[in-house]
Design an enzyme around this catalytic site. Structure first.
Site, PDB file in Angstrom:
ATOM      1  N   ASP A 108     -13.468   6.555  -0.809  1.00 22.53           N
ATOM      2  CA  ASP A 108     -12.497   6.476   0.274  1.00 22.53           C
ATOM      3  C   ASP A 108     -11.699   7.759   0.423  1.00 22.53           C
ATOM      4  O   ASP A 108     -11.338   8.150   1.528  1.00 22.53           O
ATOM      5  CB  ASP A 108     -11.552   5.296   0.048  1.00 22.53           C
ATOM      6  N   ASP A 109     -11.417   8.438  -0.676  1.00 21.83           N
ATOM      7  CA  ASP A 109     -10.636   9.682  -0.610  1.00 21.83           C
ATOM      8  C   ASP A 109     -11.402  10.783   0.112  1.00 21.83           C
ATOM      9  O   ASP A 109     -10.798  11.663   0.726  1.00 21.83           O
ATOM     10  CB  ASP A 109     -10.258  10.145  -2.017  1.00 21.83           C
ATOM     11  N   ARG A 165      -6.308  10.532 -10.452  1.00 22.46           N
ATOM     12  CA  ARG A 165      -5.615  11.217  -9.359  1.00 22.46           C
ATOM     13  C   ARG A 165      -5.064  10.167  -8.389  1.00 22.46           C
ATOM     14  O   ARG A 165      -5.561   9.992  -7.293  1.00 22.46           O
ATOM     15  CB  ARG A 165      -6.571  12.177  -8.639  1.00 22.46           C
ATOM     16  N   LYS A 192      -5.715  -1.847  -2.170  1.00 23.00           N
ATOM     17  CA  LYS A 192      -6.826  -1.634  -1.235  1.00 23.00           C
ATOM     18  C   LYS A 192      -7.474  -2.960  -0.842  1.00 23.00           C
ATOM     19  O   LYS A 192      -7.760  -3.214   0.327  1.00 23.00           O
ATOM     20  CB  LYS A 192      -7.880  -0.720  -1.859  1.00 23.00           C
ATOM     21  N   TYR A 249       0.874  -1.178   0.000  1.00 19.21           N
ATOM     22  CA  TYR A 249       0.000   0.000   0.000  1.00 19.21           C
ATOM     23  C   TYR A 249       0.904   1.218   0.000  1.00 19.21           C
ATOM     24  O   TYR A 249       2.043   1.142  -0.457  1.00 19.21           O
ATOM     25  CB  TYR A 249      -0.926  -0.104   1.222  1.00 19.21           C
ATOM     26  N   ASN A 293       0.038  11.700   0.470  1.00 14.95           N
ATOM     27  CA  ASN A 293       0.783  10.513   0.059  1.00 14.95           C
ATOM     28  C   ASN A 293       1.299  10.683  -1.371  1.00 14.95           C
ATOM     29  O   ASN A 293       0.696  11.403  -2.153  1.00 14.95           O
ATOM     30  CB  ASN A 293      -0.136   9.281   0.103  1.00 14.95           C
ATOM     31  N   GLU A 344     -12.185   5.097  -5.889  1.00 14.42           N
ATOM     32  CA  GLU A 344     -10.819   5.355  -5.439  1.00 14.42           C
ATOM     33  C   GLU A 344     -10.049   6.187  -6.462  1.00 14.42           C
ATOM     34  O   GLU A 344      -9.997   5.848  -7.654  1.00 14.42           O
ATOM     35  CB  GLU A 344     -10.096   4.012  -5.230  1.00 14.42           C
ATOM     36  N   ASP A 345      -9.485   7.303  -5.996  1.00 17.55           N
ATOM     37  CA  ASP A 345      -8.556   8.107  -6.793  1.00 17.55           C
ATOM     38  C   ASP A 345      -9.147   8.617  -8.111  1.00 17.55           C
ATOM     39  O   ASP A 345      -8.469   8.637  -9.140  1.00 17.55           O
ATOM     40  CB  ASP A 345      -7.256   7.337  -7.035  1.00 17.55           C
TER      41      ASP A 345
END
Length: 601
Positions: free
Chosen positions: A298-299, A185, A203, A132, A440, A275-276
């Protein structure tokens, strides 16, 4: 059936029957349904060795090797999983490059799923940063160069009208959780197109390692609509479409079709985690789908919960309730807005009005402080946190000195913008300044743990998104930085949602998760500088969080799986997947006409 085929069929069945009769003293027979699948295939059990979910390597017993037709295909020694794990752990220790460790670990996953999770779970604190953040970010940038075997499903803009048939190609028919990205992203690295597949894979590894969700019930998906990354478009090893991102209605239609196809294929309570995605699409899709599907981002929501948990933990050390904090964000995108909204919810729970809670939250982005009348247009998602200008603010340091926050939270992905002057100013304004550098990967963090502790003389309460090692000050004090990792939140929430049949995930679920996470922090953790429990405890933390969330969703009428379990702790723990090879033995030994399991000793 021809005579030749019939006599061969009879011979194989007689042979199987003879073998079974010899085993009656060792095996307990049970009524069954079918005829021996192993006796009727030329390869017999070799597919078991090629399937990572059934492969046990040299841990196949002598009896298994003989019955399954793999005797001689392995060295004669029969190993325990302990020995196998020791071999891989020893090899990992010899590898110093993080990317090579990632490649090696993913290689284990491709060959033996249970052994992979055994190794990962036994050293989760050391290996989570490999599978991760931060190493997964590096792996994504190099995805086409280290690619060996696909681990998920790829759906492109050219597949419109055929998404359901593509889902049919996925071999598992009982999927409970999908993690999907369009790669726009990826962490703080930007647009990586299909190279972003490493994120859903990583994930879902944590779904299993942290919360015990069965790996075969997890599906990683990459949506390929092109990329605006010129470097990738010029790379001959890039694996996606060589085109600019499609931002037309066709993109929305593809996502709509994907969502519909998932629930048609796997059921309306299938969890879909976004996600992203880019900021604009992330908020748009969350609003669009949250009342129609079992979905979360999640972001936005996972990051919000883990950050709020850190603030709730910090108030134990500061002795100041969350309503007395002023928070200044560096960044005003999906992470900042998600965190800010959940902080407002936490403040409102204490009786504070929404307007007063919002007034305590400020944001500073690449254009400056989010204030009324600034030349740059603000996004509609940001309007709740646009305030009257407090004065002349040209830099983030000016914002700190003007607003005098008790906490600064970095989620910009822009690197070291919590400068020495910013940190020192926070130390001057507050006895216990709260400094969260959450971007991150590690290279994008707003400051290092060493700077935060050193420049505040060890008084700060620090958390980061990626891991930093312990910091030793000149007077000998040692601080262990807390890692505000979403992995503390999304596996436990996902387990609870899947088990209780939640159809729509409310933000209050993440508020409950945040409160529960903060309760796991001990006085000893606080003394060591932690705002989160050690990662080595994350599996138990995730399971306990799942229990609390299950209790909450049933109490609030959000659960749709009935009858409601009375002992929710036992209910959750009974479903948790483990890495023991013996747990799938009954499925392995299935002969035509007879199923049997080894007698227990």
């Amino acid at each position: 059936m021809s005579c030749l085929k019939a006599s061969h069929h009879l011979w194989t069945c007689l042979r199987a029957s003879t073998m079974l009769s010899r085993l009656r003293t060792t095996w307990s027979l049970r009524p069954c349904v079918s005829v021996c699948r192993w006796a009727h295939t030329k390869e017999k059990g070799k597919p078991l060795m090629l399937n990572p979910r059934t492969n046990k390597g040299m841990a196949f017993s002598l009896e298994e090797r003989q019955i399954l037709g793999i005797h001689g295909l392995l060295p004669p020694k029969v190993e325990t999983q302990d020995t196998q794990a020791m071999r891989f752990q020893n090899n990992l220790k010899k590898i110093t490059d993080p990317l090579q460790k990632y490649v090696y670990l993913m290689g284990i996953q491709e060959r033996n799923v249970r052994l992979f999770y055994r190794v990962l779970m036994e050293d989760i604190e050391e290996l989570m940063p490999i599978v991760y953040t931060p190493t997964v970010g590096l792996a994504c940038t190099q995805y086409g160069h280290i690619f060996r075997r696909p681990k998920g499903l790829f759906i492109s803009i050219r597949d419109r009208g055929h998404v359901r048939s593509i889902l049919e190609n996925w071999p598992e028919t009982d999927v409970a959780a999908v993690v999907v990205t369009d790669g726009e992203r990826i962490l703080g690295l930007g647009d990586l197109g299909v190279y972003g597949m490493g994120i859903p894979v990583g994930k879902l590894c944590l779904y299993t390692a942290c919360a015990g969700i069965r790996p075969e019930k997890c599906l990683p998906v990459a949506i390929d609509v092109g990329t605006d990354n010129e470097t990738l478009l010029e790379d001959p090893l890039y694996m996606g479409l060589y085109q600019k991102r499609d931002r037309s209605q066709a993109y929305d239609d593809l996502i709509d079709e994907f969502m519909e196809a998932v629930v048609e294929r796997y059921g309306q309570d299938t969890l879909i985690q976004f996600e992203d995605f880019g900021n604009h699409n992330a908020f748009r899709f969350l609003r669009r789908y949250r009342e129609k599907y079992c979905t979360f981002n999640d972001d936005i929501q996972g990051t919000a919960a883990v950050a709020l948990a850190g603030l709730l933990a910090a108030q134990k050390a500061v002795g100041k309730p969350i309503t007395e904090h002023r928070v200044l964000f560096l960044g005003a995108g999906e992470a900042a807005l998600g965190i800010a909204s959940l902080i407002v919810m936490a403040m409102m729970e204490t009786g504070m009005s929404q307007a007063e809670a919002r007034s305590k939250i400020w944001m500073f982005d690449k254009h400056g402080l989010l204030v009324k009348g600034r030349p740059q247009e603000t996004d509609s998602n940001q309007e709740a946190f646009v305030h009257d200008s407090p004065g002349d603010v040209q830099s983030f340091l000016d914002a700190v000195n003007t607003i005098k926050p008790t906490a600064i939270i970095g989620v910009s992905g822009a690197g070291r913008l919590f400068t020495h002057d910013v940190i020192k100013s926070m130390g001057t304004l507050n006895e216990r300044p709260i400094i969260f550098a959450l971007s991150n990967p590690t290279t994008k963090a707003e400051c290092t743990a060493e700077d935060a502790y050193t420049l505040t003389d060890g008084r700060c309460l620090f958390a980061s998104g990626s891991p930093f090692g312990p910091v030793t000050l000149s007077d000998g004090r040692v601080f262990t930085p807390g890692q505000g990792n979403n992995a503390y939140i999304f596996p436990g929430v996902a387990l609870a949602v899947i088990l209780s049949g939640v159809r729509h995930i409310s933000d209050t679920v993440f508020l409950e998760a945040a409160k529960n996470l903060s309760e796991h922090l001990t006085d000893k953790d606080l003394e060591e500088g932690r705002l989160y429990p050690p990662l080595s405890n994350i599996r138990e933390v995730s399971i306990q969080m799942a229990v609390k969330v299950v209790e909450y969703v049933y109490a609030k009428g959000m659960a749709f799986r009935y009858p409601e379990p009375m002992d929710k702790d036992s209910f959750v723990r009974a479903t948790v997947w483990n890495t023991d090879y013996d747990s799938f033995l009954p499925e392995t030994y299935d002969w035509p006409g007879v199923s049997f399991t080894p007698k227990t000793k």
